[in-house]
Design an enzyme around this catalytic site. Structure first.
Site, PDB file in Angstrom:
ATOM      1  N   LEU A  78       0.958  -1.329  -0.034  1.00 12.49           N
ATOM      2  CA  LEU A  78      -0.087   0.062   0.098  1.00 12.49           C
ATOM      3  C   LEU A  78       0.983   1.530  -0.216  1.00 12.49           C
ATOM      4  O   LEU A  78       1.036   1.936   0.974  1.00 12.49           O
ATOM      5  CB  LEU A  78      -0.860   0.192   1.123  1.00 12.49           C
ATOM      6  CG  LEU A  78      -2.125  -0.802   0.869  1.00 12.49           C
ATOM      7  CD1 LEU A  78      -2.063  -2.173   1.074  1.00 12.49           C
ATOM      8  CD2 LEU A  78      -3.243  -0.350   1.771  1.00 12.49           C
ATOM      9  N   GLU A  80       1.151   4.092  -2.629  1.00 11.10           N
ATOM     10  CA  GLU A  80       0.639   4.550  -3.832  1.00 11.10           C
ATOM     11  C   GLU A  80       1.697   5.485  -4.666  1.00 11.10           C
ATOM     12  O   GLU A  80       2.040   5.202  -5.626  1.00 11.10           O
ATOM     13  CB  GLU A  80      -0.464   5.583  -3.564  1.00 11.10           C
ATOM     14  CG  GLU A  80      -1.807   4.774  -3.191  1.00 11.10           C
ATOM     15  CD  GLU A  80      -2.064   4.133  -1.991  1.00 11.10           C
ATOM     16  OE1 GLU A  80      -0.880   4.419  -1.058  1.00 11.10           O
ATOM     17  OE2 GLU A  80      -2.849   3.544  -1.342  1.00 11.10           O
ATOM     18  N   ASP A 105      -9.581   8.585  -5.446  1.00 10.08           N
ATOM     19  CA  ASP A 105      -8.955   9.174  -4.065  1.00 10.08           C
ATOM     20  C   ASP A 105      -7.715   8.662  -3.672  1.00 10.08           C
ATOM     21  O   ASP A 105      -6.740   9.353  -3.075  1.00 10.08           O
ATOM     22  CB  ASP A 105      -9.912   8.920  -2.857  1.00 10.08           C
ATOM     23  CG  ASP A 105     -11.229   9.071  -3.264  1.00 10.08           C
ATOM     24  OD1 ASP A 105     -11.957   9.899  -2.787  1.00 10.08           O
ATOM     25  OD2 ASP A 105     -11.938   8.140  -3.967  1.00 10.08           O
ATOM     26  N   PHE A 106      -7.372   7.428  -4.155  1.00  7.41           N
ATOM     27  CA  PHE A 106      -5.898   6.847  -3.717  1.00  7.41           C
ATOM     28  C   PHE A 106      -4.733   7.521  -4.560  1.00  7.41           C
ATOM     29  O   PHE A 106      -3.751   7.625  -4.259  1.00  7.41           O
ATOM     30  CB  PHE A 106      -5.843   5.497  -3.688  1.00  7.41           C
ATOM     31  CG  PHE A 106      -6.962   4.770  -2.890  1.00  7.41           C
ATOM     32  CD1 PHE A 106      -6.525   4.892  -1.222  1.00  7.41           C
ATOM     33  CD2 PHE A 106      -7.967   4.290  -3.099  1.00  7.41           C
ATOM     34  CE1 PHE A 106      -7.323   4.227  -0.406  1.00  7.41           C
ATOM     35  CE2 PHE A 106      -8.719   3.616  -2.055  1.00  7.41           C
ATOM     36  CZ  PHE A 106      -8.630   3.870  -0.734  1.00  7.41           C
ATOM     37  N   HIS A 149     -13.965   8.260  -0.789  1.00 10.53           N
ATOM     38  CA  HIS A 149     -14.128   7.236  -1.618  1.00 10.53           C
ATOM     39  C   HIS A 149     -15.295   7.596  -2.918  1.00 10.53           C
ATOM     40  O   HIS A 149     -15.391   6.601  -3.562  1.00 10.53           O
ATOM     41  CB  HIS A 149     -14.920   5.994  -0.802  1.00 10.53           C
ATOM     42  CG  HIS A 149     -13.878   5.171  -0.348  1.00 10.53           C
ATOM     43  ND1 HIS A 149     -12.351   5.603   0.036  1.00 10.53           N
ATOM     44  CD2 HIS A 149     -13.502   3.820  -0.466  1.00 10.53           C
ATOM     45  CE1 HIS A 149     -11.800   4.377   0.581  1.00 10.53           C
ATOM     46  NE2 HIS A 149     -12.416   3.257   0.059  1.00 10.53           N
TER      47      HIS A 149
END
Lengths: 346, 346
Positions: A78, A80, A105-106, A149
């Site tokens: 995780l 990004e 969003d990520f 999200h």
């Protein structure tokens, strides 16, 4: 020569008929595009958090790691920003990574690599290095997704030179645009929409590409030009079809990509209708609606018979609760009301 | 009161003088290191001398005081190995075999620059010698370098990657994201950290906990890790050679913390210690451990180099530098059309 390079060399952009044929779901179309790319070009990678878990990124990546191996289809830490940079470095050296995120969003965590590195390297080193990578995510809407999200951030990226931004609206385009994006030698961001994934549609088998930067008419009419992408198309078409009984018809343009932006098709239609309504899944302010509004004001002001109108999201974060969502998002009724108002106020 | 916060803690060349350690090297090999370091020093001094003319319109970050780190590390790499770095590019570019005329042209913003005037001092590229990329965002190039190593591993390349970073880069999350992935996948990459105690004017004591040594942090992530005297070109070289061998053999990533002192300000010409963020006495302290002079003294004591040869080397470099500056100054400036090329790749 790998297929991507061959396609680029030939400039081939054949578009088979979308009228009839095999029906696939939107998700199956995306899955098929990725499988084809992996099959034909050993340089293609598919990565992202969850790409080989049981849910397979909404099904988009289901079965790919089993078939093409964990070296080329892999789950990621995780991280990004780190993984966006790793994808960039891999792309600079000849791989074609497709880096998936289940929500835009990520991507905000990875803007340093996407905006400040991947999209600028080709320019900065005077054209010597190519960065053929695809960054994919699916915009959420509703069911409590809320402020973190369900962001549709395409407007934030629209002003970044060196990027391309794809927003498909049909299963046919989802596959054809994905294949074009993987074959492209630049960083391409694809925003699919969770609600588009409910669709089924005609999807030809095998390779085909939908060209980046060319919009398409989804309806032809005379009273108004309605421009959108992605999930807004479904709403726009429903709105326009609902007005047929009232004698109102409109051009409905699906831009398919917002960068490059097909300004020609917008102006061509506007010159006939004199009125334009832009609909977007993102915020109105500083986004796709604003850019197209400005384009029309600059290039076709004297063809306008009514003020430019836009329907996007208000300058407010996405709410999580069901009732608030109803006030927040566009829907066919809201769009139909604006069209009616614009057409009837001669 | 004179305040020397950061003291030299190396052993100098004593181990090489007393033992037989240096006897295994050819004379030419040892002299080449001297020449390479002196070359970087003289180039940097000439840039500094002429910077006030305001013709090099590019933010420079001089490497004076850290030459042994550049030369010792790149000396352990093959021509085809790739290097990525941050904003302090000159030493690495030259040590990796970069073209001086192309570098000076880049600083003078000419079309003959190694990035066609798109990069400037902070972005020197030359793929032909493996100078693959640099970033002006601290830690920005580290994930990209890691992605290059992923490509090298996936397609079984013979080259490996060296990522250069400063001490502040380990304060960025992207660094740890990248090394986590590199260890996870056992990628063929050397992370080479030049610890010069300062990030711009911020001393390491306000940025990182006391006694938390950088190379130990890296070690705790699973990297093979070592700390070296960054003013001693042979110590840097030997550590780099070992680590490069380790990475190339597929055992995984490695890390070197090379401690040297930045004699000049963060950017621009001259020492800026009068501004108060460090004591001029500290700079003077480190100037006693000049990587170029101390290495010369060592070679002289071993009867490998004398004043006459040194002068001849120096004259040769000065002539090369003069020629490179003349070449840059007489090269054409870009034209307006050049601005619009290479934003996107075909």
């Amino acid at each position: 020569m790998p297929w991507a390079a061959a396609l680029i060399a030939s400039k081939e952009t054949s578009i088979p008929s979308a009228e009839e044929g095999r029906i696939l779901s939107y998700v199956e179309a995306l899955n098929e595009a990725l499988a084809l790319a992996l099959e034909i070009d050993p340089h293609v990678l598919v990565l992202g958090q969850g790409v080989n878990d049981p849910k397979g990124m909404f099904g988009v990546t289901t079965g790919l790691s089993a078939k093409y191996g964990n070296a080329r289809v892999f789950d990621t830490p995780l991280s990004e920003e780190g993984m966006m940079g790793i994808s960039t470095g891999a792309a600079m050296n000849g791989l074609r990574p497709v880096y998936l995120h289940n929500r835009p969003d990520f991507l905000l965590l990875a803007f340093n690599q996407l905006v400040t590195h991947a999209s600028k390297i080709h320019f900065m080193d005077n054209g010597k290095t190519k960065v053929p990578m695809v960054v994919w995510s699916a915009i959420g809407r509703g069911w409590g997704s809320g402020a973190q999200h369900s962001q549709a951030i395409q407007g934030l990226l629209l002003g970044v030179p060196g990027l391309k931004i794809v927003m498909p609206s049909t299963p046919y385009d989802a596959k054809g645009l994905m294949l074009s994006a993987i074959a492209d030698n630049n960083p391409v961001v694809i925003f699919d929409h969770r609600w588009c994934m409910r669709q089924n549609g005609v999807v030809p088998e095998g390779m085909y590409q939908v060209p980046l930067g060319r919009g398409v008419y989804r309806r032809n009419g005379r009273d108004l030009t309605l421009v959108g992408t992605s999930h807004t198309l479904e709403m726009a078409i429903n709105a326009v079809d609902s007005l047929e009984g009232e004698g109102i018809t409109a051009d409905v343009i699906d831009l398919r990509t917002i960068k490059p932006l097909d300004g020609e098709i917008i102006i061509e239609s506007l010159k006939r209708t004199g009125k334009i309504l832009v609909v977007d899944t993102g915020w109105e302010m500083g986004g796709v609606c604003a850019e197209i509004g400005c384009l029309v004001a600059e290039k076709a002001f004297y063809d306008l018979k009514a003020p430019i109108k836009r329907i996007g999201l208000p300058d407010v974060p996405s709410p999580a609760g069901f009732t608030l969502e109803q006030f927040y998002y566009p829907n066919p009724e809201k769009i139909a009301n604006v069209i009616r108002e614009m057409v009837c106020k001669q | 009161m004179k305040l020397i916060k950061y003291k030299y803690s190396g052993k100098g060349f004593a181990p090489y003088l007393s033992g037989l350690k240096s006897n295994s090297y050819e004379k030419e090999f040892l002299i080449r290191f001297y020449r390479d370091m002196l070359r970087i020093r003289l180039i940097e001094e000439e840039i500094e001398r002429r910077y006030h003319e305001d013709e090099m319109k590019s933010p420079i970050h001089l490497v004076i005081g850290q030459e042994a780190s550049s030369v010792g590390s790149c000396g352990a790499l093959r021509p085809e190995d790739q290097v990525y770095c941050g904003h302090r590019t000159h030493g690495i570019y030259l040590a990796k075999g970069g073209n001086l005329k192309a570098m000076m042209s880049e600083l003078y913003c000419r079309t003959t620059g190694c990035a066609g005037s798109r990069g400037g001092s902070m972005h020197l590229f030359d793929k032909s010698v493996g100078m693959a990329g640099s970033s002006a965002i601290v830690a920005g190039a580290i994930p990209i370098a890691t992605g290059a190593a992923l490509k090298a591993q996936l397609t079984g390349e013979s080259w490996i990657v060296a990522a250069f970073l400063g001490d502040a880069a380990v304060e960025e999350g992207a660094f740890w994201e990248a090394v986590n992935f590199a260890v996870l996948k056992r990628l063929p990459i050397l992370y080479f950290c030049e610890n010069n105690f300062f990030s711009v004017c911020s001393p390491i004591e306000v940025r990182q906990p006391e006694n938390a040594e950088i190379y130990k942090k890296a070690e705790s992530f699973g990297l093979k890790s070592v700390k070296v005297d960054g003013t001693n070109v042979l110590e840097v070289y030997e550590a780099s050679r070992n680590m490069v061998e380790y990475a190339r053999s597929g055992k995984g990533p490695a890390f070197i913390e090379s401690v040297a002192y930045r004699w000049r300000g963060h950017g621009g010409a001259g020492d800026d210690s009068h501004t108060g963020y460090r004591d001029p006495a500290e700079v003077e302290h480190w100037q006693q451990f000049d990587p170029v002079k101390s290495y010369y003294d060592f070679l002289e004591q071993k009867n490998l180099l004398d004043g006459e040869t040194r002068l001849a080397i120096s004259k040769e470099i000065e002539a090369e530098v003069q020629e490179a500056f003349d070449f840059a100054i007489n090269s054409p400036n870009p034209i307006e059309d050049d601005l619009y090329t290479h934003v996107y790749s075909d």
